[in-house]
Design an enzyme around this catalytic site. Sequence first.
Site, PDB file in Angstrom:
ATOM      1  N   MET F   1       0.811  -1.222   0.000  1.00 45.06           N
ATOM      2  CA  MET F   1       0.000   0.000   0.000  1.00 45.06           C
ATOM      3  C   MET F   1       0.841   1.268   0.000  1.00 45.06           C
ATOM      4  SD  MET F   1      -3.344   0.137   2.307  1.00 45.06           S
ATOM      5  CE  MET F   1      -2.291   0.159   3.757  1.00 45.06           C
ATOM      6  N   PRO F   2       2.172   1.157   0.072  1.00 46.61           N
ATOM      7  CA  PRO F   2       2.950   2.416   0.080  1.00 46.61           C
ATOM      8  C   PRO F   2       2.812   3.149  -1.254  1.00 46.61           C
ATOM      9  CG  PRO F   2       4.315   0.553   0.758  1.00 46.61           C
ATOM     10  CD  PRO F   2       3.042  -0.021   0.197  1.00 46.61           C
ATOM     11  N   TYR F   3       3.109   4.451  -1.191  1.00 43.50           N
ATOM     12  CA  TYR F   3       3.160   5.276  -2.392  1.00 43.50           C
ATOM     13  C   TYR F   3       4.523   5.951  -2.413  1.00 43.50           C
ATOM     14  CZ  TYR F   3       2.607   9.269  -5.437  1.00 43.50           C
ATOM     15  OH  TYR F   3       2.800  10.201  -6.424  1.00 43.50           O
TER      16      TYR F   3
END
Lengths: 67, 67, 67, 67, 67, 67
Positions: F1-3
């Site tokens: 889920m990181p950006y």
Amino acid sequence: MPYVNIKITKEGATSAQKAELIKGVTELLSKVLGKNPATTVVVIDEVENDNWGIGGETVTIRRQQGQ
Amino acid sequence: MPYVNIKITKEGATSAQKAELIKGVTELLSKVLGKNPATTVVVIDEVENDNWGIGGETVTIRRQQGQ
Amino acid sequence: MPYVNIKITKEGATSAQKAELIKGVTELLSKVLGKNPATTVVVIDEVENDNWGIGGETVTIRRQQGQ
Amino acid sequence: MPYVNIKITKEGATSAQKAELIKGVTELLSKVLGKNPATTVVVIDEVENDNWGIGGETVTIRRQQGQ
Amino acid sequence: MPYVNIKITKEGATSAQKAELIKGVTELLSKVLGKNPATTVVVIDEVENDNWGIGGETVTIRRQQGQ
Amino acid sequence: MPYVNIKITKEGATSAQKAELIKGVTELLSKVLGKNPATTVVVIDEVENDNWGIGGETVTIRRQQGQ
């Protein structure tokens, strides 16, 4: 209408200093590009030393080394 | 797959309101552009009034003036 | 006064669709949080498929694989 | 000279893990593109679960559902 | 070490004007907060009028209306 | 889920190099923090030399001076 985001490490910038940054950058955009100050938005992010890296190291480590 | 970043001043948005923003913007991107909601990411940043400027002034000052 | 940044892949969004996104997200912030539409700023970034990654792959590769 | 911003949910990343991310991404840019580590800047943002959405839901809700 | 991102509409800013913005904001951070100009990074994004919204409308529409 | 957002100057990074950056940073986040690669998003911005400043100067000027 410009939008400016300033990221600095969280090391004690005062309310007055942050107000001065906001005023200064808004005036700069007005002077250089004729941008309307009324709709110029400036957001300052203050980032913990652990979360800022330069030269492959965190600022936490660099401050311990006297940099 | 879109990524959306919403910046607002930190003035008491509730968990329910933030969930409604996330749901709403995800649905908007699906409706308008057919983007897959499953991989749409939304990040909300809440910014202190001292750190947000508009019209060359911080929001702290503007709130004191009743704006 | 909110600032919203929407990042999507550059795959043919029309001027009308982008106008609809801007209108929709501005209305959403007004409805959910009472934010003033007059000072709500929305910036859309359209990113080349080579420059967007998900699942460790570029969108260029994923599109070739029919994803 | 590159600038990298990493956004993750605020779920307990340690100082050592954040230092490892900063070191790793700086080395990656040096190896792949020959970028100078000395002027590579990395900023990590840790975002509350209430403020991160995916699939139209906050991470808070998803964690309650065991996702 | 600060990082500054300036977003403006793409309406003809010259190389000289952009150089002046970069110089001005770097000096401002040095003067107000004592930040080292050598490691201050400034990135200017120029955004198409179709991709910038204010007041729920694109700048394209606003320019047609003489705003 | 990181950006993750990577900003570099636009000086000829190839599709293969950009794919390698995306793969590398996705693997790094998986290895260091156990983040799910399937929902890790990476966006690369390539910025014109006129629009990137360091040390108060544009990269255009620095390249002319052999830096």
